[in-house]
Enzyme design. Structure first.
Site, PDB file in Angstrom:
ATOM      1  N   TRP A 162       0.756  -1.233   0.063  1.00 32.26           N
ATOM      2  CA  TRP A 162       0.027  -0.035   0.193  1.00 32.26           C
ATOM      3  C   TRP A 162       0.863   1.370   0.140  1.00 32.26           C
ATOM      4  O   TRP A 162       0.372   2.345  -0.707  1.00 32.26           O
ATOM      5  CB  TRP A 162      -0.968  -0.089   1.278  1.00 32.26           C
ATOM      6  CG  TRP A 162      -1.760   1.241   1.318  1.00 32.26           C
ATOM      7  CD1 TRP A 162      -2.913   1.233   0.838  1.00 32.26           C
ATOM      8  CD2 TRP A 162      -1.235   2.470   2.043  1.00 32.26           C
ATOM      9  NE1 TRP A 162      -3.341   2.849   1.223  1.00 32.26           N
ATOM     10  CE2 TRP A 162      -2.438   3.458   1.992  1.00 32.26           C
ATOM     11  CE3 TRP A 162      -0.219   2.762   2.913  1.00 32.26           C
ATOM     12  CZ2 TRP A 162      -2.417   4.736   2.557  1.00 32.26           C
ATOM     13  CZ3 TRP A 162      -0.348   4.075   3.245  1.00 32.26           C
ATOM     14  CH2 TRP A 162      -1.378   5.108   3.159  1.00 32.26           C
ATOM     15  N   HIS A 163       2.169   1.242   0.668  1.00 31.52           N
ATOM     16  CA  HIS A 163       2.932   2.422   0.744  1.00 31.52           C
ATOM     17  C   HIS A 163       3.486   2.557  -0.690  1.00 31.52           C
ATOM     18  O   HIS A 163       3.915   3.755  -0.880  1.00 31.52           O
ATOM     19  CB  HIS A 163       3.984   2.286   1.915  1.00 31.52           C
ATOM     20  CG  HIS A 163       3.195   2.330   3.274  1.00 31.52           C
ATOM     21  ND1 HIS A 163       2.559   1.521   3.854  1.00 31.52           N
ATOM     22  CD2 HIS A 163       3.462   3.284   4.118  1.00 31.52           C
ATOM     23  CE1 HIS A 163       2.108   1.937   5.226  1.00 31.52           C
ATOM     24  NE2 HIS A 163       2.612   3.122   5.206  1.00 31.52           N
ATOM     25  N   GLY A 164       3.756   1.856  -1.289  1.00 32.65           N
ATOM     26  CA  GLY A 164       4.449   2.098  -2.735  1.00 32.65           C
ATOM     27  C   GLY A 164       4.705   0.689  -3.404  1.00 32.65           C
ATOM     28  O   GLY A 164       4.713  -0.136  -2.987  1.00 32.65           O
TER      29      GLY A 164
ATOM     30  N   PHE B  20       1.857   8.477  -1.600  1.00 29.32           N
ATOM     31  CA  PHE B  20       1.164   7.326  -1.345  1.00 29.32           C
ATOM     32  C   PHE B  20      -0.117   7.399  -1.956  1.00 29.32           C
ATOM     33  O   PHE B  20      -0.933   6.604  -1.670  1.00 29.32           O
ATOM     34  CB  PHE B  20       1.499   7.015  -0.027  1.00 29.32           C
ATOM     35  CG  PHE B  20       2.671   6.732   0.606  1.00 29.32           C
ATOM     36  CD1 PHE B  20       3.635   6.150  -0.317  1.00 29.32           C
ATOM     37  CD2 PHE B  20       3.045   7.132   1.886  1.00 29.32           C
ATOM     38  CE1 PHE B  20       4.856   5.834   0.162  1.00 29.32           C
ATOM     39  CE2 PHE B  20       4.522   6.797   2.164  1.00 29.32           C
ATOM     40  CZ  PHE B  20       5.284   6.320   1.408  1.00 29.32           C
TER      41      PHE B  20
END
Length: 495
Positions: free
Chosen positions: A339-341, A495
């Site tokens: 989810w962060h990257g 993000f």
């Protein structure tokens, strides 16, 4: 447009506040909607169409889910010969449709390039022609507002909240500019009632602006100064970085990301309060934690609680045995990292934390509990040891988060633990010249203030002359720094 920019502080925010409080109470919600869409369109004029399409689709799907639930139309109540009709008269089918639509947008804009690049990696092994990888711009904040949409649809399906009948109210909730770009992830049920409260509340205005100033100071007075040191080290060739400076680099980044993100959260929570929205806290002194489990109860609370309620518990949580609990933890933190990257760095970072959580649920957690009970002459030595342990584990994890790729991360860790014996310390300092006395004092202050020393109650209404003067001085100082420093976007904007 970022909260710490001259444009926002000098023009956008004063104008918005003026227009909002001069407008009639019944129109203020639409004022917020217009300024929020303008705020987003300023930085992403094309991406606003994506957000509006998703809002309209989710609004309609939410109404359909609620309507079907009220009609009690489920697949079991319809004959098997009408299977197709039964599927589309099922609330769950419409929920799945809403999830698929929203996740498809996220997968395309955030992960399609990542998928194609990884597919091309195997082209040499399996001898197939490389696929063309298009350049897909990532809409700012898409990970945040899509999670808000998903929580809204799931909560409507669970009957935790009623579907919003007015699309303008739902659009305001999703696009609300204080938390649109980088959170916190606000659930609809948290501010459902606040959407209908547009009265002028001077206590909320004072408390909100005070919180905003504190967040602004965190960003420009601490985070940006730490960023100068961290960037100087991480942007250098790893072969030229001595061991002590590698540790200095990850320590300053550890402080930078906390003050940067918690500062943004403070500013978002403060601005929301000005408009009578009470967002939940997103940080609770995470670097004061005594283990990684405690850290994740304190860090990015809106995200960790989202994954707990909408992924971990639906997967079975810890109710289906030890092995299944460990699998669920790895799934959740693998997804959390992704989810962060869309890089393997973030996946490794997520699985790294998942591993420590698994260990702390077993024998390692029992050992830490014994350490915590160590006392020497009434001094809680165990807590000090565990806090140092938490800092150490978290800092190692941040190397994967900050490094440009996994190769650099492994090299950086090697320097941290094995050193660069042929690199003189003085030569690196002279080449970079970042460790000034003022930065060292800020570094010490940043470490000190990361603990609940003052334990300030941000929500309590106090308006003493001393406090008002202090907040005013803090704002002027932060404002001057914001006006004179170079542009520094918030870390979580990407993000």
């Amino acid at each position: 447009m970022v909260f710490s920019s001259a444009l926002f502080l000098s023009f956008f925010l004063p104008i918005v506040l003026g227009v909002y409080f001069l407008a009639q109470e019944k129109l203020r919600i639409y004022v917020l909607l217009v300024v929020s869409l303008f705020f987003y369109a300023w930085g992403e004029p094309c991406a606003i169409r994506i957000m509006m399409i998703l809002i309209i689709c989710s609004w309609g799907i939410g109404l359909k889910i609620e309507s079907l639930i009220k009609q009690n139309n489920t697949p079991d109540s319809i004959s098997k010969c009408k299977f197709v009709i039964s599927v589309w008269n099922s609330p769950k089918s419409w929920l799945v449709l809403g999830i698929v639509i929203n996740l498809s947008a996220l997968l395309y804009y955030k992960y399609w390039m990542f998928f194609l690049n990884n597919l091309n990696y195997f082209s040499k092994i399996f001898h197939f022609e490389k696929l063309e990888v298009p350049i897909i711009p990532l809409p700012i904040g898409i990970s945040f507002y899509l999670f808000q949409i998903l929580s809204y649809l799931i909560d409507v399906y669970r009957q935790a909240v009623p579907a919003q009948k007015k699309i303008g109210y739902l659009a305001t909730y999703i696009s609300l500019f204080p938390q649109l770009i980088a959170g916190p992830i606000v659930r609809y049920k948290t501010i459902e009632e606040d959407l209908h409260n547009s009265k002028t509340n001077f206590e909320n205005i004072f408390v909100g602006l005070r919180r905003f100033v504190i967040g602004l100071a965190k960003k420009v007075l601490i985070a940006d100064q730490m960023a100068f040191i961290a960037d100087s080290i991480f942007n250098s060739s790893i072969e030229a970085v001595p061991c002590i400076y590698a540790w200095c680099g990850i320590l300053t980044y550890t402080l930078q990301i906390y003050y940067d993100f918690s500062g943004y959260s403070d500013m978002a929570i403060g601005l929301g309060r000005v408009f009578n929205f009470r967002f939940l806290e997103n940080f609770n002194y995470p670097y004061g934690a005594l283990n990684i489990r405690d850290f994740w109860r304190r860090w990015h609370i809106s995200l960790s609680s989202w994954f707990r309620d909408y992924l971990y518990i639906p997967l079975g949580g810890n109710k289906k045995g030890v092995f299944r609990t460990y699998v669920n933890l790895y799934i959740v933190f693998g997804v959390c990292g992704l989810w962060h990257g869309a890089t393997w760095n973030f996946v490794v970072w997520g699985l790294y934390h998942g591993t420590w959580l698994v260990l702390e649920r077993g024998f390692w957690g029992n050992f830490l509990d014994k350490v915590q009970n160590i006392y020497i002459k009434r001094f809680h030595v165990g807590s000090v040891i565990l806090n140092i342990y938490t800092w150490f584990i978290v800092m190692i994890g941040w190397v994967f988060f900050r490094a440009s790729d996994l190769t650099y991360a492994w090299k950086f860790l090697k320097v941290m633990f094995d050193g660069n014996k042929d690199v003189p310390i003085n030569s690196f300092y002279i080449a970079t010249d970042f460790l000034t006395y003022s930065n060292l004092w800020i570094l010490l202050m940043a470490i000190f203030c990361s603990y609940p020393i003052f334990n300030g109650k941000y929500g309590k209404f106090r308006c003493s002359k001393i406090e008002s003067i202090f907040i005013l001085i803090l704002f002027v100082t932060a404002y001057v720094f914001a006006m004179t420093s170079t542009f520094s976007p918030f870390i979580y904007f990407r993000f």
